[in-house]
Design an enzyme around this catalytic site. Structure first.
Site, PDB file in Angstrom:
ATOM      1  N   ASN A 219       0.972  -1.135   0.148  1.00 41.79           N
ATOM      2  CA  ASN A 219       0.131  -0.021   0.018  1.00 41.79           C
ATOM      3  C   ASN A 219       0.977   0.981   0.116  1.00 41.79           C
ATOM      4  O   ASN A 219       2.108   1.126   0.024  1.00 41.79           O
ATOM      5  CB  ASN A 219      -1.039   0.073   1.153  1.00 41.79           C
ATOM      6  N   ASP A 288      -5.494  -5.890   4.873  1.00 42.97           N
ATOM      7  CA  ASP A 288      -6.647  -6.719   5.385  1.00 42.97           C
ATOM      8  C   ASP A 288      -6.746  -8.089   4.564  1.00 42.97           C
ATOM      9  O   ASP A 288      -7.266  -8.812   5.308  1.00 42.97           O
ATOM     10  CB  ASP A 288      -7.808  -5.788   5.010  1.00 42.97           C
ATOM     11  N   LYS A 298       8.142 -17.883  -9.051  1.00 37.82           N
ATOM     12  CA  LYS A 298       7.690 -16.647  -9.692  1.00 37.82           C
ATOM     13  C   LYS A 298       6.607 -17.229 -10.706  1.00 37.82           C
ATOM     14  O   LYS A 298       6.722 -18.047 -11.538  1.00 37.82           O
ATOM     15  CB  LYS A 298       8.844 -16.241 -10.477  1.00 37.82           C
ATOM     16  N   PHE A 332      -5.450   4.072  13.935  1.00 39.64           N
ATOM     17  CA  PHE A 332      -5.438   5.018  12.889  1.00 39.64           C
ATOM     18  C   PHE A 332      -6.609   4.704  11.787  1.00 39.64           C
ATOM     19  O   PHE A 332      -6.693   3.388  11.659  1.00 39.64           O
ATOM     20  CB  PHE A 332      -3.912   5.304  12.061  1.00 39.64           C
ATOM     21  N   LYS A 346     -15.025   1.997  13.526  1.00 35.27           N
ATOM     22  CA  LYS A 346     -13.783   1.138  13.876  1.00 35.27           C
ATOM     23  C   LYS A 346     -13.564   1.120  15.245  1.00 35.27           C
ATOM     24  O   LYS A 346     -13.099   0.371  16.199  1.00 35.27           O
ATOM     25  CB  LYS A 346     -12.739   1.897  13.015  1.00 35.27           C
ATOM     26  N   LYS A 350     -13.228  -2.087  17.176  1.00 32.70           N
ATOM     27  CA  LYS A 350     -11.954  -2.565  17.539  1.00 32.70           C
ATOM     28  C   LYS A 350     -11.586  -2.465  19.004  1.00 32.70           C
ATOM     29  O   LYS A 350     -10.521  -2.785  19.468  1.00 32.70           O
ATOM     30  CB  LYS A 350     -11.083  -1.953  16.619  1.00 32.70           C
TER      31      LYS A 350
HETATM   32  N1  CTP Z   1      -5.078  -2.667  11.796  1.00 31.13           N
HETATM   33  C1  CTP Z   1      -4.693  -3.800  12.210  1.00 31.13           C
HETATM   34  N2  CTP Z   1      -4.894  -5.093  11.596  1.00 31.13           N
HETATM   35  C2  CTP Z   1      -5.260  -5.102  10.430  1.00 31.13           C
HETATM   36  C3  CTP Z   1      -5.792  -3.946   9.777  1.00 31.13           C
HETATM   37  C4  CTP Z   1      -5.612  -2.812  10.524  1.00 31.13           C
HETATM   38  O1  CTP Z   1      -3.930  -3.820  13.243  1.00 31.13           O
HETATM   39  N3  CTP Z   1      -5.358  -6.306   9.776  1.00 31.13           N
HETATM   40  C5  CTP Z   1      -5.139  -1.505  12.299  1.00 31.13           C
HETATM   41  C6  CTP Z   1      -4.278  -0.545  11.416  1.00 31.13           C
HETATM   42  O2  CTP Z   1      -3.005  -0.346  11.910  1.00 31.13           O
HETATM   43  C7  CTP Z   1      -5.201   0.801  11.876  1.00 31.13           C
HETATM   44  C8  CTP Z   1      -6.619   0.338  12.245  1.00 31.13           C
HETATM   45  O3  CTP Z   1      -6.541  -1.013  12.342  1.00 31.13           O
HETATM   46  O4  CTP Z   1      -4.890   1.449  13.190  1.00 31.13           O
HETATM   47  C9  CTP Z   1      -7.587   0.623  11.087  1.00 31.13           C
HETATM   48  O5  CTP Z   1      -7.014   0.298  10.056  1.00 31.13           O
HETATM   49  P1  CTP Z   1      -7.867   0.041   8.701  1.00 31.13           P
HETATM   50  O6  CTP Z   1      -7.328  -0.625   7.704  1.00 31.13           O
HETATM   51  O7  CTP Z   1      -8.702   1.594   8.269  1.00 31.13           O
HETATM   52  O8  CTP Z   1      -9.155  -0.850   9.359  1.00 31.13           O
HETATM   53  P2  CTP Z   1     -10.001  -2.097   8.721  1.00 31.13           P
HETATM   54  O9  CTP Z   1     -10.796  -2.464  10.043  1.00 31.13           O
HETATM   55  O10 CTP Z   1      -9.228  -2.770   7.967  1.00 31.13           O
HETATM   56  O11 CTP Z   1     -11.043  -1.162   8.031  1.00 31.13           O
HETATM   57  P3  CTP Z   1     -11.308  -1.066   6.300  1.00 31.13           P
HETATM   58  O12 CTP Z   1     -12.588  -1.960   6.059  1.00 31.13           O
HETATM   59  O13 CTP Z   1     -11.446   0.131   6.271  1.00 31.13           O
HETATM   60  O14 CTP Z   1     -10.077  -1.408   5.757  1.00 31.13           O
END
Ligand code: CTP
Length: 425
Positions: A219, A288, A298, A332, A346, A350
Site C-alpha cells: 500500500n 486486510d 515466480k 489510525f 472502527k 476494535k
Molecule cells: N489494523 C490492524 N490489523 C489489520 C488491519 C488494520 O491492526 N489487519 C489497524 C491499523 O493499523 C489501523 C486500524 O487498524 O490502526 C484501522 O485500519 P483500517 O485498515 O482502516 O481498518 P479496517 O478494519 O481494515 O477497515 P477497512 O475496512 O476500512 O480497511
C-alpha cells in the site's frame, strides 16, 4: 539552569563570547570549556570574566594557571577531569560553538583526548553544535559524513551561514548568528519530559503480502506519521518500541526497532512486546487480505490470473482484547469517504481508546506527504487537528493521548474541554 558552552579552535572563537552573553540573557548559567587550540584565539579569562566561573581548559586544572589568572581559584585546589565531568553532569545542554571540522571528526569517531571531547562522550544532555570553518572543509565529504553520523545520534546541528570567510573565500562556513544558536539550545531545553516512564509501542509503514517470491501486495503508506510519533515520544522521555514494515526512512535515534514485512510478522512482533507497552499506537497501514497460498516459484504470464485471498489478523483488535487496564490503545484510519462515520465504527468495533482519522482524498496531505490533517476521535469527542507537518501533528497526537490519562475532572479544570469540539450525538 546550567548549560556548557564548548569552544574549539577557529577564528570564530571570539564570537562565542557573544553567544555566552546571549545565553545568559535567557537566564541560563553558562560554564565554558575550551580546547587548547581555542585558547590561541581567545583567552579563558574573557569567558571566566563573563560567566563568573573558571573556564575548564584541560583534563587537569591546576589551582592557578590554565589561563584563568585573575579569577578566584577553585575551592579545594587541584581538580581532575572526574570532578569536572561530575560538575558538568548537572548541565542541561552541551553547545559547541564554533565547532571545527577536527572537533566534529573527533565527536563522530568518539576520540576523547581532551576535556571537551571527553565530556561529549560522558554527557547525557542534548548536544548542539554550531560548525564554523573554511567552505571547502565544510563541503568536504569527510565533514558531511561526520555530520550525518552526529545527526543520526540526535546531535542538533546549527548550520553555518553563507558569507565572507576569514580565509578570504566566500561561501558557507561562517558561524551561525548567536540568536540562531540560542534558539536551538532553547528548543532542546524545552523538550518536554511528559512521557517519561511510558513505554510507547508504535507500528509504522505499510505491510507487504507475498504473491510469489518476487511480488507482493502493498500500500502507499510511507511510514512518516508513525516514525514522527516514535521520534516525538522518544524525545518526550518515553521508551519507544518501533515495529516497522519496510519504509525508506531512517529510524529515529534511541528507539528499539523491530523490522517486519508482512501482517503476520507485525502481529507476532507486536504481541511479543505487548507486555512491555503502556501505550500502543497503531499507525501502520496493515493489509486486510493476503494471497491464501503464495506461489513457491515466480508466477509466469499465461492468460488471466485469479488469486485467492484470505483475511489477515486484525492486530489492533487483538491488542485491545489483550490490553492491561492502564494501557492506552490508539488506532489510525485512512478513509476516502465519510471519514468520521467509518472511524466511529472502527472505534467501537476494535475496542480502541481513540482513532486518528484522516481523509486521504484531500490533496497534499496523507500518504507520502509531509503534512496531514486529522481528527482525534474518542467515544465522546472529535478533536480536529488542522493541517500541519507530520512532526507537529505527532506532538499534538501525543498531547491528546496523554490527555486520555487524566481524569475528566482535571481536564475540565484545566479548561481543555472548552477547546474541544464535542462530538454531536
Ligand atoms: N489494523 C490492524 N490489523 C489489520 C488491519 C488494520 O491492526 N489487519 C489497524 C491499523 O493499523 C489501523 C486500524 O487498524 O490502526 C484501522 O485500519 P483500517 O485498515 O482502516 O481498518 P479496517 O478494519 O481494515 O477497515 P477497512 O475496512 O476500512 O480497511
Amino acid at each position: 539552569m546550567k548549560v556548557i558552552v564548548g569552544v574549539s579552535g577557529g577564528i570564530a572563537a571570539y564570537k562565542a563570547a557573544e553567544l555566552v552573553r546571549a545565553l545568559q540573557r535567557q537566564a541560563l548559567d553558562v560554564q565554558v570549556v575550551m580546547t587548547a587550540a581555542a585558547q590561541r584565539f581567545i583567552t579563558p579569562l574573557t569567558f571566566a570574566s563573563l560567566t563568573g566561573h573558571r573556564v575548564i581548559t584541560g583534563l587537569w586544572t591546576e589551582p592557578e594557571g590554565g589561563g584563568n589568572e585573575g579569577v578566584a581559584a577553585e575551592p579545594g585546589g587541584f581538580r581532575s577531569a572526574i570532578d569536572h565531568i561530575e560538575e558538568a553532569g548537572s548541565a542541561k545542554a552541551l553547545v559547541v560553538a564554533p565547532a571545527t571540522a577536527n572537533l566534529l571528526a573527533k565527536f563522530a569517531v568518539g576520540i576523547a583526548d581532551d576535556f571537551l571531547t571527553t565530556l561529549y562522550l560522558a554527557t547525557t544532555a542534548p548536544v548542539i553544535v554550531a560548525p564554523a570553518m573554511n567552505v571547502n572543509m565544510w563541503e568536504h565529504p569527510a565533514t558531511r559524513a561526520n555530520l550525518e553520523v552526529l545527526q543520526s545520534r540526535g546531535v542538533k546541528i546549527v548550520p553555518p551561514e553563507k558569507g565572507y570567510l576569514a580565509c578570504g573565500m566566500t561561501g558557507s562556513g561562517r558561524l551561525a548568528e548567536p540568536a540562531a544558536i540560542v534558539q536551538a539550545v532553547l528548543a532542546q531545553l524545552q523538550m518536554r519530559n511528559d512521557l517519561a516512564g511510558e513505554v510507547v509501542l508504535v507500528t509504522a509503514g505499510g505491510t507487504r503480502e507475498a504473491i510469489d517470491p518476487v511480488r507482493y501486495l502493498g500500500n502507499r503508506s510511507s511510514g512518516k506519521m508513525g516514525y514522527a510519533i516514535a521520534e516525538a515520544a522518544r524525545q518526550r522521555g518515553a521508551r519507544v518500541i518501533l515495529v516497522t514494515a519496510p519504509t525508506s526512512l531512517r529510524p529515529p535515534a534511541g528507539c528499539e526497532v523491530a523490522p517486519v514485512v508482512s501482517t503476520a510478522e507485525m502481529r507476532d512482533a507486536v504481541m511479543s512486546r505487548l507486555h512491555e507497552a503502556t501505550i500502543v499506537i497503531k499507525a501502520a497501514a496493515v493489509a486486510d487480505y493476503r494471497p491464501r497460498i503464495p506461489a513457491d516459484q515466480k508466477l509466469k504470464r499465461s492468460g488471466p490470473l485469479t488469486l485467492e485471498f484470505e483475511p489477515t489478523e486484525d492486530i489492533l483488535s487483538e491488542v485491545a482484547l489483550r490490553r492491561r487496564p492502564e494501557m492506552l490503545v490508539i488506532g489510525f484510519a485512512a478513509e476516502t469517504q465519510d471519514p468520521l462515520a467509518h472511524a466511529r465504527g472502527k472505534l467501537s468495533r476494535k475496542g480502541a481508546d481513540a482513532i486518528v482519522v484522516n481523509d486521504v482524498s484531500r490533496p497534499g496531505t496523507g500518504f507520502d506527504s509531509d503534512r496531514n490533517a486529522v481528527t482525534f476521535l474518542t467515544a465522546n469527542t472529535a478533536i480536529e487537528l488542522p493541517e500541519m507537518t507530520k512532526k507537529e501533528l505527532a506532538e499534538r497526537i501525543l498531547d491528546e493521548v496523554l490527555a486520555l490519562r487524566r481524569p475528566a475532572s482535571l481536564v475540565a479544570e484545566s479548561g481543555l474541554v472548552s477547546s474541544r469540539a464535542e462530538e454531536p450525538e
